[in-house]
Design a protein around this motif. Sequence first.
Motif, PDB file in Angstrom:
ATOM      1  N   ALA A  58      75.412  -8.006   5.296  1.00 31.20           N
ATOM      2  CA  ALA A  58      74.220  -7.165   5.345  1.00 31.20           C
ATOM      3  C   ALA A  58      73.965  -6.554   3.974  1.00 31.20           C
ATOM      4  CB  ALA A  58      74.386  -6.066   6.385  1.00 31.20           C
ATOM      5  N   ALA A  59      72.701  -6.281   3.701  1.00 30.36           N
ATOM      6  CA  ALA A  59      72.337  -5.678   2.419  1.00 30.36           C
ATOM      7  C   ALA A  59      72.977  -4.298   2.280  1.00 30.36           C
ATOM      8  CB  ALA A  59      70.816  -5.563   2.322  1.00 30.36           C
ATOM      9  N   PRO A  60      73.317  -3.907   1.054  1.00 26.81           N
ATOM     10  CA  PRO A  60      73.963  -2.603   0.837  1.00 26.81           C
ATOM     11  C   PRO A  60      73.007  -1.418   0.882  1.00 26.81           C
ATOM     12  CG  PRO A  60      73.698  -3.754  -1.236  1.00 26.81           C
ATOM     13  CD  PRO A  60      73.254  -4.708  -0.173  1.00 26.81           C
ATOM     14  N   THR A  61      71.696  -1.694   0.846  1.00 32.96           N
ATOM     15  CA  THR A  61      70.710  -0.610   0.845  1.00 32.96           C
ATOM     16  C   THR A  61      69.745  -0.798   2.015  1.00 32.96           C
ATOM     17  OG1 THR A  61      69.308  -1.878  -0.684  1.00 32.96           O
ATOM     18  CG2 THR A  61      70.836  -0.293  -1.647  1.00 32.96           C
ATOM     19  N   ARG A 108      74.110   2.980   7.786  1.00 29.92           N
ATOM     20  CA  ARG A 108      74.175   1.517   7.701  1.00 29.92           C
ATOM     21  C   ARG A 108      74.758   0.939   8.992  1.00 29.92           C
ATOM     22  NH1 ARG A 108      77.760  -2.502   4.995  1.00 29.92           N
ATOM     23  NH2 ARG A 108      76.428  -4.189   4.198  1.00 29.92           N
ATOM     24  N   PHE A 109      75.781   1.584   9.542  1.00 28.28           N
ATOM     25  CA  PHE A 109      76.364   1.149  10.806  1.00 28.28           C
ATOM     26  C   PHE A 109      75.326   1.187  11.921  1.00 28.28           C
ATOM     27  CE2 PHE A 109      78.656   2.726  14.701  1.00 28.28           C
ATOM     28  CZ  PHE A 109      79.251   1.520  15.042  1.00 28.28           C
ATOM     29  N   LEU A 110      74.570   2.262  12.003  1.00 26.99           N
ATOM     30  CA  LEU A 110      73.527   2.351  13.026  1.00 26.99           C
ATOM     31  C   LEU A 110      72.451   1.299  12.804  1.00 26.99           C
ATOM     32  CD1 LEU A 110      73.184   6.241  13.192  1.00 26.99           C
ATOM     33  CD2 LEU A 110      74.414   4.752  14.787  1.00 26.99           C
ATOM     34  N   ALA A 111      72.153   1.014  11.548  1.00 31.30           N
ATOM     35  CA  ALA A 111      71.148  -0.015  11.243  1.00 31.30           C
ATOM     36  C   ALA A 111      71.612  -1.400  11.684  1.00 31.30           C
ATOM     37  CB  ALA A 111      70.837  -0.015   9.754  1.00 31.30           C
ATOM     38  N   LEU A 112      72.914  -1.648  11.595  1.00 33.09           N
ATOM     39  CA  LEU A 112      73.430  -2.915  12.100  1.00 33.09           C
ATOM     40  C   LEU A 112      73.139  -3.051  13.591  1.00 33.09           C
ATOM     41  CD1 LEU A 112      76.901  -3.193  10.301  1.00 33.09           C
ATOM     42  CD2 LEU A 112      74.756  -4.324   9.688  1.00 33.09           C
ATOM     43  N   TRP A 113      73.415  -1.995  14.353  1.00 37.07           N
ATOM     44  CA  TRP A 113      73.156  -2.063  15.795  1.00 37.07           C
ATOM     45  C   TRP A 113      71.666  -2.102  16.112  1.00 37.07           C
ATOM     46  CZ3 TRP A 113      75.924  -4.152  19.178  1.00 37.07           C
ATOM     47  CH2 TRP A 113      77.311  -4.146  19.072  1.00 37.07           C
ATOM     48  N   ARG A 114      70.831  -1.550  15.235  1.00 37.12           N
ATOM     49  CA  ARG A 114      69.381  -1.675  15.450  1.00 37.12           C
ATOM     50  C   ARG A 114      68.919  -3.117  15.300  1.00 37.12           C
ATOM     51  NH1 ARG A 114      69.262   3.347  12.451  1.00 37.12           N
ATOM     52  NH2 ARG A 114      68.852   5.049  13.932  1.00 37.12           N
TER      53      ARG A 114
END
Length: 323
Positions: A58-61, A108-114
């Motif tokens: 995943a992208a870092p930003t 970032r963790f929450l964005a992964l689950w999104r």
Amino acid sequence: MAPLFSAPSARRGMNLGNALDAPADAAHALAPRERYLDAIRDAGFDTVRLPVAWSAHAAPTAPYTVRRAFAERVDRAVDAALARGLTTIVNVHHYHELHEDPEAHAERFLALWRQIAPRYADRDPALLHFELLNEPRAALTPERWNVLLARALAVVRESNPDRTVLVGPAEMNDLRALPRLELPDDDHLTATIHYYAPFPFTHQGAHWVEGSAPWLGTSWGADADRGDADRVAAERAAVSDDLAEAAAWAKAHGVPLFLGEFGAYERADLDSRARWTAHVRREAERLGIGWAYWEFGTDFGAFDPATDTWREPLRRALVPDGR
């Protein structure tokens, strides 16, 4: 004790580890081939746990987009497992940066689950389960993890209101950390633990464990003579007591319990590995705990990819009746 299986179909599982969670150039990486899923199903397992290193792809930003090619690779593995009728558990695995600096990586963790949750929203909720995070630890303390897991669950529930979600305690899913795990009020949660005790036996000679070399030669459950009977009984009782403690916690909290990982490293002698594995499996089943062995085909492997055959002592320890 009433059964605590996370679902009627999730009872005997196999981790397809060191595959979607391993770096592509890792010496021990295992391709998640469809014939391996056939072997798992045909041996009598009903569940496959798919550890996935989403964060490494995943992208870092922001918005932290997962690379399309990797996500599609996970899709293929998920759909191949589901097509074989295997209950499938997808997690976030090896997010080391989150463990070390949760404040910096929480969004970032929450964005992964999104991204993950909506991607699989149309898959059968009876067969596809989510696991929020593998082995939270280090700076991701129980208190911090309790807050973050509730936020992650809320993200999942936006698109998957009825899907089973597995949540383990901090301190690497250790059963003794269960009392510090706070689960949100949710009818579709399953608690999960990992079990590798006694550690000097299960991890003897493991290259990533400092000081493990002197443990080499540690056996488990062997009666060399009558003088060993008390030791063997104590070894077995320790495992039984540990799992009973976890089962009692789950019963008291009204949640199913899933043993998401247990296994012994390849440098232990095979007979001891088989004895330990069989005892853990029997005790889990006696207590009504579903389980998934760690792991399929690398350094803890019950299967030998070089010969495309099961290591029979381990296979029999896990599914002795083949059903």
